[in-house]
Motif scaffolding. Sequence first.
Motif, mmCIF file in Angstrom:
data_model
loop_
_atom_site.group_PDB
_atom_site.id
_atom_site.type_symbol
_atom_site.label_atom_id
_atom_site.label_comp_id
_atom_site.label_asym_id
_atom_site.label_seq_id
_atom_site.Cartn_x
_atom_site.Cartn_y
_atom_site.Cartn_z
ATOM 1 N N GLN A 1 8.915 4.051 7.209
ATOM 2 C CA GLN A 1 8.471 4.697 5.981
ATOM 3 C C GLN A 1 9.079 4.027 4.750
ATOM 4 O OE1 GLN A 1 6.456 8.032 4.773
ATOM 5 N NE2 GLN A 1 6.566 6.145 3.586
ATOM 6 N N PHE B 1 4.712 9.490 9.036
ATOM 7 C CA PHE B 1 4.445 8.050 9.001
ATOM 8 C C PHE B 1 4.101 7.574 10.402
ATOM 9 C CE2 PHE B 1 5.088 3.554 9.001
ATOM 10 C CZ PHE B 1 4.668 3.168 7.740
ATOM 11 N N TRP C 1 5.360 12.373 -2.493
ATOM 12 C CA TRP C 1 5.253 12.395 -1.038
ATOM 13 C C TRP C 1 6.565 12.859 -0.418
ATOM 14 C CZ3 TRP C 1 2.647 13.195 2.958
ATOM 15 C CH2 TRP C 1 2.939 12.644 4.204
ATOM 16 N N LYS D 1 -1.150 6.653 0.432
ATOM 17 C CA LYS D 1 -0.168 5.643 0.043
ATOM 18 C C LYS D 1 -0.448 4.998 -1.315
ATOM 19 C CE LYS D 1 -2.497 2.023 2.715
ATOM 20 N NZ LYS D 1 -2.344 1.040 3.813
ATOM 21 N N ASP D 2 -1.687 4.932 -1.712
ATOM 22 C CA ASP D 2 -2.027 4.283 -2.982
ATOM 23 C C ASP D 2 -1.836 5.202 -4.180
ATOM 24 O OD1 ASP D 2 -2.740 1.918 -1.666
ATOM 25 O OD2 ASP D 2 -4.797 2.611 -1.365
ATOM 26 N N ALA E 1 7.734 0.588 4.111
ATOM 27 C CA ALA E 1 6.390 0.603 3.542
ATOM 28 C C ALA E 1 6.391 0.743 2.023
ATOM 29 C CB ALA E 1 5.574 1.733 4.163
ATOM 30 N N VAL E 2 7.462 1.294 1.450
ATOM 31 C CA VAL E 2 7.512 1.456 -0.004
ATOM 32 C C VAL E 2 8.413 0.430 -0.672
ATOM 33 C CG1 VAL E 2 6.995 3.913 0.174
ATOM 34 C CG2 VAL E 2 9.381 3.174 0.075
ATOM 35 N N TYR F 1 1.252 9.449 5.402
ATOM 36 C CA TYR F 1 1.445 8.473 4.330
ATOM 37 C C TYR F 1 0.242 7.538 4.200
ATOM 38 C CZ TYR F 1 3.321 4.529 1.699
ATOM 39 O OH TYR F 1 3.496 3.524 0.783
ATOM 40 N N GLY F 2 -0.332 7.167 5.312
ATOM 41 C CA GLY F 2 -1.470 6.248 5.282
ATOM 42 C C GLY F 2 -2.657 6.774 4.505
#
Length: 212
Positions: free
Chosen positions: A166, A125, A112, A133-134, A169-170, A129-130
């Motif tokens: 962003q 973001f 990404w 994301k998986d 989120a990780v 990303y949504g």
Amino acid sequence: NLQISNLDSFTFKTYIDDEKEYREHLNVFKKVIELSKRLDLTYTRIFTFWYEGELDHYLDKLIERLSEAIDIAKTEGIIIVIENEYSCLVGNGRDLKTLLDKVDTRWVKVLWDPGNAFVARETPFPNGYGLIKDHVTHMHVKDVKVINGGFKWMPIGKGSINYRNQLSAVKNKPIVISLETHYRNDKNDPEESTRESFLGMKKILNEIEDSF
């Protein structure tokens, strides 16, 4: 004590209908797979051919072109990660989601790149990303903004990408994060520019850590 996370090949940064180049790139890919196994790595990056029009017009051809590389990766036990690249057919999260749904295999994941997604006309973001994301195993970090009608690379934290959210989120996810070195300061000094960008990233990471 540095460790190698992966080998980022340039595979398929070529034109999708160029048969000679396609075969040459497949040979590059095979060599990178060989080196990845020798170094006990789990994945390698590829691209999705130079942009010549909207993904919808090339999707079936792209799937056909990628199928041989996917078969090789599956046989050798190496995961392919596809980078969204604004100069290629798959430029943002929306395109990545379209491709992932089509190939539907655990042997294809995502590198990404929020900066590339922004240049490919997407809000990285949370929008891009949504969608993927998986599937992210690797993330490139570079910032960008529009200045006088053109895209300009910026130090991390001074562009238009919401890196605080962003990177939050990780947090604690098994994702390799790489700082990219596209930004150049007014002196066009690569080292100074990269240090500035690295400090910007560290500042955001420290703020995130303090907020948890």
